[in-house]
Design an enzyme around this catalytic site. Sequence first.
Site, PDB file in Angstrom:
ATOM      1  N   ALA A  45       0.836  -1.211   0.000  1.00 44.49           N
ATOM      2  CA  ALA A  45       0.000   0.000   0.000  1.00 44.49           C
ATOM      3  C   ALA A  45       0.867   1.257   0.000  1.00 44.49           C
ATOM      4  CB  ALA A  45      -0.924  -0.003   1.206  1.00 44.49           C
ATOM      5  N   LEU A  94      26.443 -20.014 -29.376  1.00 50.81           N
ATOM      6  CA  LEU A  94      27.270 -20.995 -28.683  1.00 50.81           C
ATOM      7  C   LEU A  94      27.339 -22.279 -29.480  1.00 50.81           C
ATOM      8  CD1 LEU A  94      25.907 -20.694 -25.038  1.00 50.81           C
ATOM      9  CD2 LEU A  94      28.172 -20.030 -25.809  1.00 50.81           C
ATOM     10  N   LYS A 127      20.794 -23.022 -19.194  1.00 47.42           N
ATOM     11  CA  LYS A 127      20.568 -22.346 -20.471  1.00 47.42           C
ATOM     12  C   LYS A 127      19.077 -22.038 -20.528  1.00 47.42           C
ATOM     13  CE  LYS A 127      21.575 -22.675 -25.392  1.00 47.42           C
ATOM     14  NZ  LYS A 127      20.253 -22.491 -25.954  1.00 47.42           N
ATOM     15  N   GLU A 184      18.664 -13.348 -20.738  1.00 49.22           N
ATOM     16  CA  GLU A 184      17.526 -14.006 -21.369  1.00 49.22           C
ATOM     17  C   GLU A 184      16.240 -13.522 -20.714  1.00 49.22           C
ATOM     18  OE1 GLU A 184      18.606 -16.099 -23.691  1.00 49.22           O
ATOM     19  OE2 GLU A 184      16.967 -17.491 -24.143  1.00 49.22           O
ATOM     20  N   CYS A 436     -21.507 -32.106 -18.291  1.00 50.19           N
ATOM     21  CA  CYS A 436     -22.629 -33.045 -18.244  1.00 50.19           C
ATOM     22  C   CYS A 436     -23.651 -32.465 -17.278  1.00 50.19           C
ATOM     23  CB  CYS A 436     -22.118 -34.392 -17.738  1.00 50.19           C
ATOM     24  SG  CYS A 436     -23.402 -35.403 -17.004  1.00 50.19           S
TER      25      CYS A 436
END
Length: 680
Positions: A45, A94, A127, A184, A436
């Site tokens: 808050a 790589l 990785k 990444e 159902c």
Amino acid sequence: MLDCDTLPVSSSEPVTIEEYRQIQLELHQHNIAYYVDDAPTVPDAHYDRLMQRLLAIEAEQPQWVSADSPSQRVGAAPLSRFTSVTHLQPMLSLGNAFSAQDMQDFDQRIKDRLKTTDDIVYVCEPKFDGAAVSLLYRNGVFERAATRGDGTTGEDISQNVRTLKNVPLVLMEDSPAVLEVRGEIYMPHAGFERLNEAQRKAGQKTFVNPRNAAAGSLRQLDSSITAQRPLVFNAYGVGLVEGELPDTHFATLEFLRAKGFVVSDLAERVVGVGGCLDYYTRMEAKRASLPFDIDGLVFKVDAFTLQRRLGFVARAPRFAIAQKFPAQEEMTVLKAVEFQVGRTGAITPVARLEPVFVGGVTVSNATLHNRDEIKRLAVMVGDTVIIRRAGDVIPQVAGVVLERRPADAQSIEFPLHCPVCDAAAEQVDGEAAVRCSGGLSCPAQSKEAIKHFASRKAMDIDGLGDKLVEQLVDEGLIHTIADLFTVPLEALVALERMAEKSARNLLNALEHCKKTTLPRFLYALGIREVGQTTASNIAFHMGSLEAVAAATEEQLQEIPDVGPVVAQHIHVFFQQPGNVALIEQLQQIGIHWPAPQVLGEQPLAGKTIVLTGTLEQMGRSEAKERLTLLGAKVAGSVSAKTHLVVAGTKAGSKLTKAQDLGVEVLDEEGFIQWLTQFDS
Ligand code: IVH
């Protein structure tokens, strides 16, 4: 810290630029504490008030607003296209290793080049399976973010990356004049599942995997969409740096962490290729339980002097390599689709597949979720499909390979009637599931309801497993939950594979379970969306079953954690005559519970506690129930926000994490002792 609680959001007093900068600074610090360190220092808050104040000032003084203002994370005006940018230093790729032998060869090549027989020190990292990005900071201020592109030029995705809460916009003191941070951006599993669920509900395209979802989210021209996506940036290296840098890769990771970036705590420094292979074995075992996708590991020579001596081949460094894991996505053929009916009547299409090895297991079934999903995938029987199984998530049909569709592929007809009881199949407006309409008269629904009623966290009927419930219903011995309590011993003994001793034990367990608690009973009823915690909250807020049954939706919404949807489910449940009759029957049979104390005092309110390992004496369910009653939140994972970890036997990574973070840990003995302070 600013006393923002007393600051009016819109003040008539003139604001000074110093005050504005002070608020910005404080918000930056809170962002790091919250999103990077996982250890907020102020209540939400307070943060919200500071942000409101900042926005109010910016509305009055738009000329002060800089691109690095914390307000700029909410998303800027949509772009018409991305502009291209040139990386200050190219982003390389790589080389790959697929076996231990490939790793040995990599290590040998390095030793040969360095003309040494000494063990090389490597840094091992996950990785991450997401999108590679480069972030540029000048004098510690975020300037731009770019995709990898062709390695030399990428696209400017600054507006989007700015919305990621764990990308620092301003770095902690003493930053290099120029710093390119490489890493990444990925989407954790939980966020990915939630996003796809929301897309499914909204009738929109789902993403095949978290990598595509992350990349797609970053390529939004409207950054307010990116802002809503659960993306995480993980830094794993640097590009161009003008200024001081440590002399090893591992120390650089530490440096980045100190500057305010998230750096994986799975990174390790090891000695020799043996250390790398050992890391691979450990991470392979851990992979399924990680909350995000990794598609392999990366090994890097630690010392920069050695990295420089090793240099590059073509577009990849000689000093680093990626070792790939087996794939989490594979193709296979969809042989048939069957329809299963769940506890709430939802009819789920299940794909029967040509068995395929994916994500470490052989998969022959995968969920197709619901009717809309079949439509969206436009999948047909006979199609080649992409199956994805990542972590502990159930296998999914993620896509269709249209080029491989055979001429005799058959379309999938979603049933108009329940495949088990033939009642009409109905879809409620706004819901994805087709259900159902047979209710508990449908054997499939009643089977699932009985299994749930008997389960450990519900009535905990020892010896009444799923198989036995199936058998009892299939043999016509029971139809409803209440019937469980009237099956005679002889009928049980007559069942296949049921010895008299087990039959007697089961009758004892049924007798034993009659003495229960209101939270358990409420949970056992299987009301939609009412899990264990909600059931506890309902019980302790309302005080009695009668009060719950008589409550209006508005009254139910006063219960913590109960919103309009859950309130409606509860209300509807108690309006149905079949349910009311069942509850009456169960009470007549003798199911009873002590009146719960309506909660006044909750000594553990606001505390987060994690249970891990096996609790031999108390059991997890009971421990959770006790803690919830005392007001604590029982969480599934350990973070710096955790107040206490209770570690039973065989506790693993959660215990280690708690110790690393310095969170208080109790063993079961200690925990039971600790609980006595709350006994009244
Ligand atoms: S290092 C010069 N470390 O894998 C080395 N890459 O081909 C540059 N990736 O798309 C990369 N996790 O984004 C490095 N811990 C990690 C990584 C990682 C994922 C990705 C990277 C690129 C690909 C490398």
